[in-house]
Design an enzyme around this catalytic site. Structure first.
Site, PDB file in Angstrom:
ATOM      1  N   SER A 281      48.923  16.965  14.127  1.00  0.00           N
ATOM      2  CA  SER A 281      48.111  17.596  15.163  1.00  0.00           C
ATOM      3  C   SER A 281      46.612  17.440  14.866  1.00  0.00           C
ATOM      4  O   SER A 281      46.120  16.323  14.827  1.00  0.00           O
ATOM      5  CB  SER A 281      48.539  19.063  15.296  1.00  0.00           C
TER       6      SER A 281
ATOM      7  N   ASP B 189      55.516  17.225  24.584  1.00  0.00           N
ATOM      8  CA  ASP B 189      54.386  17.905  23.939  1.00  0.00           C
ATOM      9  C   ASP B 189      53.526  18.572  25.013  1.00  0.00           C
ATOM     10  O   ASP B 189      52.989  17.892  25.894  1.00  0.00           O
ATOM     11  CB  ASP B 189      53.565  16.853  23.159  1.00  0.00           C
TER      12      ASP B 189
ATOM     13  N   HIS C 282      55.166  19.702  20.250  1.00  0.00           N
ATOM     14  CA  HIS C 282      53.996  19.453  19.398  1.00  0.00           C
ATOM     15  C   HIS C 282      54.294  19.652  17.909  1.00  0.00           C
ATOM     16  O   HIS C 282      53.568  19.144  17.061  1.00  0.00           O
ATOM     17  CB  HIS C 282      52.853  20.383  19.836  1.00  0.00           C
TER      18      HIS C 282
HETATM   19  C1  MLT Z   1      45.599  21.322  17.904  1.00  0.00           C
HETATM   20  O1  MLT Z   1      46.373  22.186  18.229  1.00  0.00           O
HETATM   21  O2  MLT Z   1      45.034  21.333  16.844  1.00  0.00           O
HETATM   22  C2  MLT Z   1      45.354  20.214  18.863  1.00  0.00           C
HETATM   23  O3  MLT Z   1      46.541  19.725  19.295  1.00  0.00           O
HETATM   24  C3  MLT Z   1      44.636  19.094  18.285  1.00  0.00           C
HETATM   25  C4  MLT Z   1      43.198  19.367  18.048  1.00  0.00           C
HETATM   26  O4  MLT Z   1      42.630  20.279  18.627  1.00  0.00           O
HETATM   27  O5  MLT Z   1      42.629  18.611  17.257  1.00  0.00           O
END
Ligand code: MLT
Length: 205
Positions: free
Chosen positions: A106, A157, A188
């Site tokens: 992520s 996702d 995710h």
């Molecule tokens: C997260 O949840 O961190 C996002 O998917 C990715 C990000 O903000 O870099």
């Protein structure tokens, strides 16, 4: 040792295993991905920094303006800070930079991708789990020659649009990277398939 990121370093026991740079997701820390790293490449040296940005207490590697909304100047600054840490840690721990492979989840996958785009000398390759397009720019031609990248995306996702994994792949291929995109019907979060696919990818190096 006075390095700029809090981190864990686990020395390797198998010299044939590629050293891994572990980059956690939002709300994680430097301990999160150690079990994944040990399972992906048993005996590999593991370098796992802690993100320095706190989003209401949830640690990340760069700040965001909203879900999926990024400030390129912030991303660039944080990417350079992490790249400088990697360069110092590689020297301090005797890690072979020509073999250092990022494993990011992520937000950690996102900064691994921006390292490849902005500071390609930092990494030999990467396993990117649920990354998205953060910087809208291709890698400079030739900058990623010889680098191997796995992008593991989830068609369910809720955070990463389905168009992003192939777009990111094109950005990295523009620099000469060899990129494999693996899409599966997941969301995710990390799933057991990530271990299977990641292990196969690392073994094929
Ligand atoms: C997260 O949840 O961190 C996002 O998917 C990715 C990000 O903000 O870099």
């Amino acid at each position: 040792m006075n390095l700029s990121f809090e981190h864990v370093f686990e020395p390797g026991t198998d010299p044939s295993a590629p050293p891994l740079l572990l980059l956690h997701g939002t709300g994680g820390d430097e301990h999160d991905l150690l079990p994944l790293g040990r399972a992906l490449a048993p005996g590999a040296a593991l370098l796992s920094p802690r993100g320095q940005v706190s989003e209401r207490g949830a640690l990340r590697f760069f700040a965001r303006l909203g879900e999926g909304v990024f400030d390129p100047a912030e991303v660039t600054r944080r990417t350079n800070q992490l790249a400088d840490f990697i360069a110092a840690a590689v020297r301090a721990y005797g890690i072979d930079p020509a073999r250092l492979t990022a494993v990011g989840l992520s937000n950690g996958a996102n900064i691994a991708a921006t390292l490849l785009l902005l500071r390609p000398e930092s990494l030999a390759g990467a396993v990117l789990l649920r990354p998205m397009v953060v910087l809208d720019q291709p890698a400079p031609p030739g900058s990623l020659a010889g680098r191997r990248v796995l992008i593991a995306g989830g068609s369910r996702d809720p955070i990463v649009p389905n168009s992003h994994p192939p777009r990111l792949a094109e950005q990295l291929r523009a620099g000469g990277a060899s990129v494999t995109v693996h899409m599966s019907a997941v969301g995710h979060g990390l799933v057991p398939d990530d271990l299977t696919v990641g292990k196969k990818f690392l073994a094929g190096r």
